[in-house]
Scaffold this active site. Structure first.
Site, PDB file in Angstrom:
ATOM      1  N   GLY A 121     -18.746  -0.498  18.266  1.00 36.31           N
ATOM      2  CA  GLY A 121     -17.925  -1.075  19.325  1.00 36.31           C
ATOM      3  C   GLY A 121     -16.739  -0.199  19.637  1.00 36.31           C
ATOM      4  O   GLY A 121     -16.820   1.040  19.540  1.00 36.31           O
TER       5      GLY A 121
ATOM      6  N   PHE B  57     -19.748  -3.551   7.559  1.00 34.58           N
ATOM      7  CA  PHE B  57     -18.916  -2.574   8.272  1.00 34.58           C
ATOM      8  C   PHE B  57     -19.765  -1.531   9.003  1.00 34.58           C
ATOM      9  O   PHE B  57     -19.464  -0.344   9.016  1.00 34.58           O
ATOM     10  CB  PHE B  57     -17.883  -1.936   7.328  1.00 34.58           C
ATOM     11  CG  PHE B  57     -16.720  -2.877   7.136  1.00 34.58           C
ATOM     12  CD1 PHE B  57     -16.858  -4.024   6.376  1.00 34.58           C
ATOM     13  CD2 PHE B  57     -15.524  -2.657   7.783  1.00 34.58           C
ATOM     14  CE1 PHE B  57     -15.828  -4.938   6.258  1.00 34.58           C
ATOM     15  CE2 PHE B  57     -14.478  -3.563   7.671  1.00 34.58           C
ATOM     16  CZ  PHE B  57     -14.634  -4.707   6.902  1.00 34.58           C
TER      17      PHE B  57
ATOM     18  N   LYS C  13      -8.784  -8.371  15.753  1.00 33.02           N
ATOM     19  CA  LYS C  13      -9.967  -9.070  15.257  1.00 33.02           C
ATOM     20  C   LYS C  13      -9.737 -10.566  15.476  1.00 33.02           C
ATOM     21  O   LYS C  13      -8.594 -10.969  15.753  1.00 33.02           O
ATOM     22  CB  LYS C  13     -10.230  -8.742  13.779  1.00 33.02           C
ATOM     23  CG  LYS C  13      -9.131  -9.223  12.833  1.00 33.02           C
ATOM     24  CD  LYS C  13      -9.335  -8.726  11.428  1.00 33.02           C
ATOM     25  CE  LYS C  13     -10.243  -9.637  10.651  1.00 33.02           C
ATOM     26  NZ  LYS C  13     -10.263  -9.340   9.210  1.00 33.02           N
TER      27      LYS C  13
ATOM     28  N   CYS D 191      -3.928  -1.830   9.002  1.00 31.74           N
ATOM     29  CA  CYS D 191      -4.336  -1.144   7.767  1.00 31.74           C
ATOM     30  C   CYS D 191      -5.153   0.122   8.006  1.00 31.74           C
ATOM     31  O   CYS D 191      -4.696   1.218   7.684  1.00 31.74           O
ATOM     32  CB  CYS D 191      -5.117  -2.110   6.884  1.00 31.74           C
ATOM     33  SG  CYS D 191      -4.213  -3.620   6.571  1.00 31.74           S
TER      34      CYS D 191
ATOM     35  N   THR E 216       0.856  -1.188   0.000  1.00 33.08           N
ATOM     36  CA  THR E 216       0.000   0.000   0.000  1.00 33.08           C
ATOM     37  C   THR E 216       0.894   1.241   0.000  1.00 33.08           C
ATOM     38  O   THR E 216       1.652   1.456   0.950  1.00 33.08           O
ATOM     39  CB  THR E 216      -0.908  -0.015   1.247  1.00 33.08           C
ATOM     40  OG1 THR E 216      -1.679  -1.207   1.207  1.00 33.08           O
ATOM     41  CG2 THR E 216      -1.822   1.192   1.297  1.00 33.08           C
TER      42      THR E 216
ATOM     43  N   GLU F 182      -3.837  -4.992  -2.954  1.00 31.06           N
ATOM     44  CA  GLU F 182      -4.427  -6.202  -2.380  1.00 31.06           C
ATOM     45  C   GLU F 182      -5.543  -5.805  -1.427  1.00 31.06           C
ATOM     46  O   GLU F 182      -5.405  -4.846  -0.684  1.00 31.06           O
ATOM     47  CB  GLU F 182      -3.312  -6.971  -1.631  1.00 31.06           C
ATOM     48  CG  GLU F 182      -3.662  -8.368  -1.268  1.00 31.06           C
ATOM     49  CD  GLU F 182      -4.376  -9.104  -2.377  1.00 31.06           C
ATOM     50  OE1 GLU F 182      -3.798  -9.255  -3.465  1.00 31.06           O
ATOM     51  OE2 GLU F 182      -5.528  -9.518  -2.163  1.00 31.06           O
ATOM     52  N   PHE F 183      -6.643  -6.557  -1.447  1.00 30.57           N
ATOM     53  CA  PHE F 183      -7.785  -6.200  -0.591  1.00 30.57           C
ATOM     54  C   PHE F 183      -8.123  -7.291   0.414  1.00 30.57           C
ATOM     55  O   PHE F 183      -9.186  -7.273   1.017  1.00 30.57           O
ATOM     56  CB  PHE F 183      -9.018  -5.895  -1.456  1.00 30.57           C
ATOM     57  CG  PHE F 183      -8.809  -4.724  -2.386  1.00 30.57           C
ATOM     58  CD1 PHE F 183      -8.924  -3.423  -1.919  1.00 30.57           C
ATOM     59  CD2 PHE F 183      -8.473  -4.925  -3.711  1.00 30.57           C
ATOM     60  CE1 PHE F 183      -8.713  -2.341  -2.758  1.00 30.57           C
ATOM     61  CE2 PHE F 183      -8.261  -3.857  -4.566  1.00 30.57           C
ATOM     62  CZ  PHE F 183      -8.382  -2.553  -4.089  1.00 30.57           C
ATOM     63  N   LEU F 184      -7.222  -8.274   0.577  1.00 30.42           N
ATOM     64  CA  LEU F 184      -7.570  -9.376   1.484  1.00 30.42           C
ATOM     65  C   LEU F 184      -7.533  -8.917   2.941  1.00 30.42           C
ATOM     66  O   LEU F 184      -6.871  -7.944   3.295  1.00 30.42           O
ATOM     67  CB  LEU F 184      -6.678 -10.595   1.256  1.00 30.42           C
ATOM     68  CG  LEU F 184      -5.163 -10.446   1.284  1.00 30.42           C
ATOM     69  CD1 LEU F 184      -4.646 -10.469   2.700  1.00 30.42           C
ATOM     70  CD2 LEU F 184      -4.544 -11.583   0.481  1.00 30.42           C
TER      71      LEU F 184
ATOM     72  N   ASN G  38     -10.188   1.659   1.950  1.00 31.48           N
ATOM     73  CA  ASN G  38      -9.974   1.516   3.396  1.00 31.48           C
ATOM     74  C   ASN G  38     -10.546   2.705   4.163  1.00 31.48           C
ATOM     75  O   ASN G  38     -11.142   2.542   5.236  1.00 31.48           O
ATOM     76  CB  ASN G  38      -8.482   1.331   3.708  1.00 31.48           C
ATOM     77  CG  ASN G  38      -8.058  -0.127   3.553  1.00 31.48           C
ATOM     78  OD1 ASN G  38      -8.873  -0.985   3.217  1.00 31.48           O
ATOM     79  ND2 ASN G  38      -6.798  -0.417   3.801  1.00 31.48           N
TER      80      ASN G  38
HETATM   81  C1  UGA Z   1      -8.741  -4.321   5.992  1.00 32.33           C
HETATM   82  C2  UGA Z   1      -9.697  -4.344   4.797  1.00 32.33           C
HETATM   83  O1  UGA Z   1     -10.954  -4.882   5.205  1.00 32.33           O
HETATM   84  C3  UGA Z   1      -9.118  -5.170   3.650  1.00 32.33           C
HETATM   85  O2  UGA Z   1      -9.981  -5.093   2.513  1.00 32.33           O
HETATM   86  C4  UGA Z   1      -7.739  -4.595   3.282  1.00 32.33           C
HETATM   87  O3  UGA Z   1      -7.131  -5.369   2.253  1.00 32.33           O
HETATM   88  C5  UGA Z   1      -6.847  -4.643   4.516  1.00 32.33           C
HETATM   89  O4  UGA Z   1      -7.461  -3.849   5.563  1.00 32.33           O
HETATM   90  C6  UGA Z   1      -5.511  -4.054   4.114  1.00 32.33           C
HETATM   91  O5  UGA Z   1      -5.464  -2.874   3.773  1.00 32.33           O
HETATM   92  O6  UGA Z   1      -4.528  -4.823   4.025  1.00 32.33           O
HETATM   93  P1  UGA Z   1      -8.185  -6.018   8.002  1.00 32.33           P
HETATM   94  O7  UGA Z   1      -7.465  -4.855   8.604  1.00 32.33           O
HETATM   95  O8  UGA Z   1      -7.481  -7.326   7.921  1.00 32.33           O
HETATM   96  O9  UGA Z   1      -8.634  -5.668   6.492  1.00 32.33           O
HETATM   97  O10 UGA Z   1      -9.509  -6.296   8.850  1.00 32.33           O
HETATM   98  P2  UGA Z   1     -11.043  -5.837   8.812  1.00 32.33           P
HETATM   99  O11 UGA Z   1     -11.883  -7.039   8.825  1.00 32.33           O
HETATM  100  O12 UGA Z   1     -11.306  -4.845   7.739  1.00 32.33           O
HETATM  101  O13 UGA Z   1     -11.218  -5.130  10.240  1.00 32.33           O
HETATM  102  C7  UGA Z   1     -10.486  -3.964  10.598  1.00 32.33           C
HETATM  103  C8  UGA Z   1     -10.928  -3.468  11.946  1.00 32.33           C
HETATM  104  O14 UGA Z   1     -12.246  -2.897  11.892  1.00 32.33           O
HETATM  105  C9  UGA Z   1     -11.014  -4.554  13.031  1.00 32.33           C
HETATM  106  O15 UGA Z   1     -10.476  -4.054  14.228  1.00 32.33           O
HETATM  107  C10 UGA Z   1     -12.510  -4.822  13.177  1.00 32.33           C
HETATM  108  O16 UGA Z   1     -12.871  -5.277  14.454  1.00 32.33           O
HETATM  109  C11 UGA Z   1     -13.069  -3.432  12.920  1.00 32.33           C
HETATM  110  N1  UGA Z   1     -14.470  -3.431  12.448  1.00 32.33           N
HETATM  111  C12 UGA Z   1     -14.813  -4.024  11.295  1.00 32.33           C
HETATM  112  C13 UGA Z   1     -15.435  -2.787  13.212  1.00 32.33           C
HETATM  113  O17 UGA Z   1     -15.158  -2.217  14.291  1.00 32.33           O
HETATM  114  N2  UGA Z   1     -16.744  -2.775  12.776  1.00 32.33           N
HETATM  115  C14 UGA Z   1     -17.106  -3.360  11.599  1.00 32.33           C
HETATM  116  O18 UGA Z   1     -18.310  -3.286  11.248  1.00 32.33           O
HETATM  117  C15 UGA Z   1     -16.125  -4.012  10.853  1.00 32.33           C
END
Ligand code: UGA
Length: 448
Positions: free
Chosen positions: A252, A248, A319, A259, A120, A150-152, A207
């Site tokens: 909380g 999303f 997470k 990221c 990134t 990458e978006f994983l 993001n």
């Molecule tokens: C995020 C993006 O979702 C990916 O698409 C992206 O590729 C990645 O960053 C990156 O840039 O590499 P990630 O950080 O692994 O992925 O995890 P997420 O599932 O997006 O969660 C991020 C944070 O947001 C966590 O702390 C989660 O608990 C929080 N979250 C998520 C919330 O507080 N509420 C929600 O509704 C969703």
């Protein structure tokens, strides 16, 4: 295709293992000697479901191996660059690893046909790289350069690689497309073909937008608490509008990880450098920081007459399904609780004892949820681990002390299940649940 993947973090290693699985001959390049040794022994430096098995399978079949430098592997047809771009104290992105990896690729004896950058990087970085006269064996880098973000997500990285919502390809050289298609062979997803700068912006904007949704719903949840509304019903009502959707929108303690915090700050920083403030994004960041403080405020309010009480924190990682605690809300929350004089007992199924010792000094670690809540006046859930969702909460309630408060930092528990067990439940936007049916307003709560 022979592919070298430079950087074996969670994106690079996932890419390396999945590309090998897609039939490529892959070399994973890792500079860090400890991480490299661990990979060569078949031990993954972080936890990611399914990845150890895939790495083992691919290395056993001889389709994946790990080396210290690009030049130590076979001459690659394509190089994928997936090194880190951590945050600088200014909020900007530190691109030194990207520059060093690029210099290494440019100095290869024979230049690869394609260089795909996945790290990134702030919008404009590729363009800067390509305008400096970077030549590979007489040919310019521009002719071989692709920026493909990458978006994983951590915890579901394999699925994210194999079933992406889209593949973004930023290049100024359309003749590279057959090679890119071959690299991503077997992945069925719509393509966005664009310039490298646009591709970089797509990554940051995605993001930032996801982070915005989280902070937005957190503000709505906070107001729900004030007026006695239920954020769960509000979300249901929002999500049914196809223009809005429900992803999303879980309130909380806010977002953490490697990221969102870093990328939102880097985008705001870049914009400031260009003389344009981004007040909306700055507010997203501020709301996120404030959510963490709310937890300590809640505890102080509820345990005002119990100084030094024991508090159990269930979940430390940012997470579930990962041991990653980078920018995890648990770090400032545990440190604030300790500073306020509480005894803090922590549990997390993935975060190791040595990490707890270093990152949560003063907290006492337990190996299961039952022992962690023993004698606790309050339990704070910071990660929605399956073990927490499936826990026997009646047993946990018995092990706790008055007032048996549960602060659900991820709105992942069902208050209707917990309240009849004699637990006081506080979620986000769910009010204080006392079993009476509707949540109480903050003013009503003050009287209970
Ligand atoms: C995020 C993006 O979702 C990916 O698409 C992206 O590729 C990645 O960053 C990156 O840039 O590499 P990630 O950080 O692994 O992925 O995890 P997420 O599932 O997006 O969660 C991020 C944070 O947001 C966590 O702390 C989660 O608990 C929080 N979250 C998520 C919330 O507080 N509420 C929600 O509704 C969703």
């Amino acid at each position: 295709m022979r592919v070298s993947v430079v950087g074996q973090g969670y994106v690079g290693l996932t890419a390396a293992a999945c590309l090998a699985d897609q039939g490529h001959l892959v070399t994973g390049v890792e500079r860090d000697p400890e991480r490299l040794r661990s990979l060569q022994r078949g031990v993954l430096p972080f936890s990611e479901p399914g990845l150890p098995e895939l790495v083992f399978g691919m290395t056993t079949e001889g389709r994946l191996r790990f080396v210290r430098a690009c030049a130590e592997g076979p001459q690659p047809d394509a190089v994928v660059l997936a090194v880190g771009s951590p945050q600088l104290p200014s909020g900007g992105a530190d691109l030194r690893q990207v520059s060093a990896a690029m210099a290494e690729i440019l100095s290869l004896r024979e230049s690869p046909a394609m260089v795909v950058v996945k790290s990134t990087v702030p919008p404009g970085t590729s363009s800067r790289l390509l305008t400096t006269d970077t030549r590979m064996n007489g040919r310019s880098l521009r002719e071989r350069y692709v920026y493909s973000p990458e978006f994983l997500s951590q915890g579901s990285a394999l699925d994210g690689w194999r079933n992406p919502a889209r593949i973004v390809v930023g290049t100024e050289t359309p003749s590279l497309l057959p090679l890119v298609e071959d690299l991503y062979r077997g992945i069925d997803a719509p393509w966005v073909l664009t310039t490298p700068t646009n591709a970089e912006m797509i990554k940051y904007a995605s993001n930032a937008f996801l982070a915005t949704r989280i902070s937005f719903i957190n503000e709505i949840a906070n107001l729900c608490d004030e007026i006695g509304a239920s954020v769960d019903d509000v979300i249901r009502g929002i999500a049914l509008d196809p223009r809005l959707g429900g992803d999303f929108l879980r309130p909380g303690v806010g977002y953490g990880g490697s990221c969102f915090p870093k990328d939102t700050k880097a985008l705001a920083h870049l914009s400031n450098l260009k003389g344009r403030a981004m007040p909306l994004l700055e507010s997203v960041i501020a709301v996120n920081n404030a959510q963490r403080i709310r937890v300590t405020q809640l505890i102080d309010e509820e345990l005002a007459d119990r100084p030094g009480a024991t508090i159990a924190v269930l979940g430390l990682s940012f997470k579930p399904d990962t041991d990653d605690i980078r920018e995890a809300p648990s770090i400032p929350i545990v440190s604030d609780l300790l500073a306020s004089g509480y005894r803090v007992q922590v549990w997390d199924p993935a975060v190791s004892g040595s990490v707890v010792e270093t990152a949560y000094p003063g907290a006492v670690r337990f190996l299961n949820t039952r022992d962690a809540v023993e004698g606790a006046a309050a339990v704070i859930v910071l990660t929605e681990w399956p073990q927490v969702l499936a826990a026997d909460w009646s047993e946990l309630a018995e092990r706790m002390r008055e007032p048996r408060l549960v602060v659900d930092g991820r709105n992942c528990l069902d208050p209707n299940r917990l309240v009849p067990l004699g637990l006081r439940y506080r979620g986000f936007g769910r009010g204080l649940q006392t079993g009476a049916g509707t949540p109480l307003t903050l003013a009503e709560q003050a009287q209970t």
